[in-house]
Design an enzyme around this catalytic site. Structure first.
Site, mmCIF file in Angstrom:
data_model
loop_
_atom_site.group_PDB
_atom_site.id
_atom_site.type_symbol
_atom_site.label_atom_id
_atom_site.label_comp_id
_atom_site.label_asym_id
_atom_site.label_seq_id
_atom_site.Cartn_x
_atom_site.Cartn_y
_atom_site.Cartn_z
ATOM 1 N N HIS A 173 29.903 60.688 8.588
ATOM 2 C CA HIS A 173 28.992 60.288 7.501
ATOM 3 C C HIS A 173 28.436 58.895 7.724
ATOM 4 O O HIS A 173 27.989 58.240 6.792
ATOM 5 C CB HIS A 173 29.696 60.372 6.148
ATOM 6 C CG HIS A 173 30.486 61.626 5.958
ATOM 7 N ND1 HIS A 173 31.837 61.707 6.211
ATOM 8 C CD2 HIS A 173 30.089 62.864 5.593
ATOM 9 C CE1 HIS A 173 32.254 62.946 5.995
ATOM 10 N NE2 HIS A 173 31.220 63.668 5.628
HETATM 11 FE FE1 FES Z 1 33.084 60.100 6.397
HETATM 12 FE FE2 FES Z 1 33.998 58.695 8.477
HETATM 13 S S1 FES Z 1 32.210 58.376 7.358
HETATM 14 S S2 FES Z 1 34.843 60.484 7.597
#
Ligand code: FES
Length: 144
Positions: A108
């Site tokens: 993410h």
């Molecule tokens: Fe979501 Fe690393 S940014 S698991």
């Protein structure tokens, strides 16, 4: 789980050594002088620059989050949902001003600096975890 020994006698500047401890990836990263200098220049873009929000060993409660400034030991698991961030020794990208290296989580998009400190405006809430460890001698670290 049993402690894990890491041989750091052959680590090169900038290199990351990965071992497994209690089923988790643990990194030992060799930081160059320029990386260390950079660490002091972007506190304002971090969520928790002094690592006040997480528990970490007392010997990592310093500006480098490490026992020896040139060697950073961390659990290689993103504090968001547990993916393993990618080490980007040369090209952190241009989104984070003034920072040329760090760790990027592909899941993410969380970003951490070379002391595992999380940048603002990413999903991960906390800095990377520093596991319990100590130096057995100049070339051996014991994790756990
Ligand atoms: Fe979501 Fe690393 S940014 S698991």
């Amino acid at each position: 789980g049993a402690p894990v020994e890491v041989d750091i006698s052959k680590i090169e500047p900038g290199q990351l050594i990965r071992v497994e401890w209690r089923g988790k990836p643990v990194w030992v990263v060799s930081r160059t002088e320029s990386v260390l200098n950079e660490l002091e220049q972007h506190d304002g873009s971090l969520r928790d620059p002094a690592s006040e929000q997480e528990q970490q060993p007392s010997y990592a409660q310093n500006k480098y989050r490490s026992i020896k400034s040139d060697l950073f030991v961390a659990v290689g698991i993103c504090t968001h949902l547990g993916c393993s961030p990618t080490y980007l020794p040369d090209s952190f990208g241009e989104q984070v001003e003034g920072v040329s290296s760090g760790f990027f989580c592909p899941c993410h998009g969380s970003k951490f600096d070379m002391a595992g400190r999380v940048f603002q405006s990413v999903p991960a809430p906390l800095n990377l975890v520093v596991p319990p460890h100590y130096y057995v001698d100049d070339t051996t670290i014991l994790i756990g």
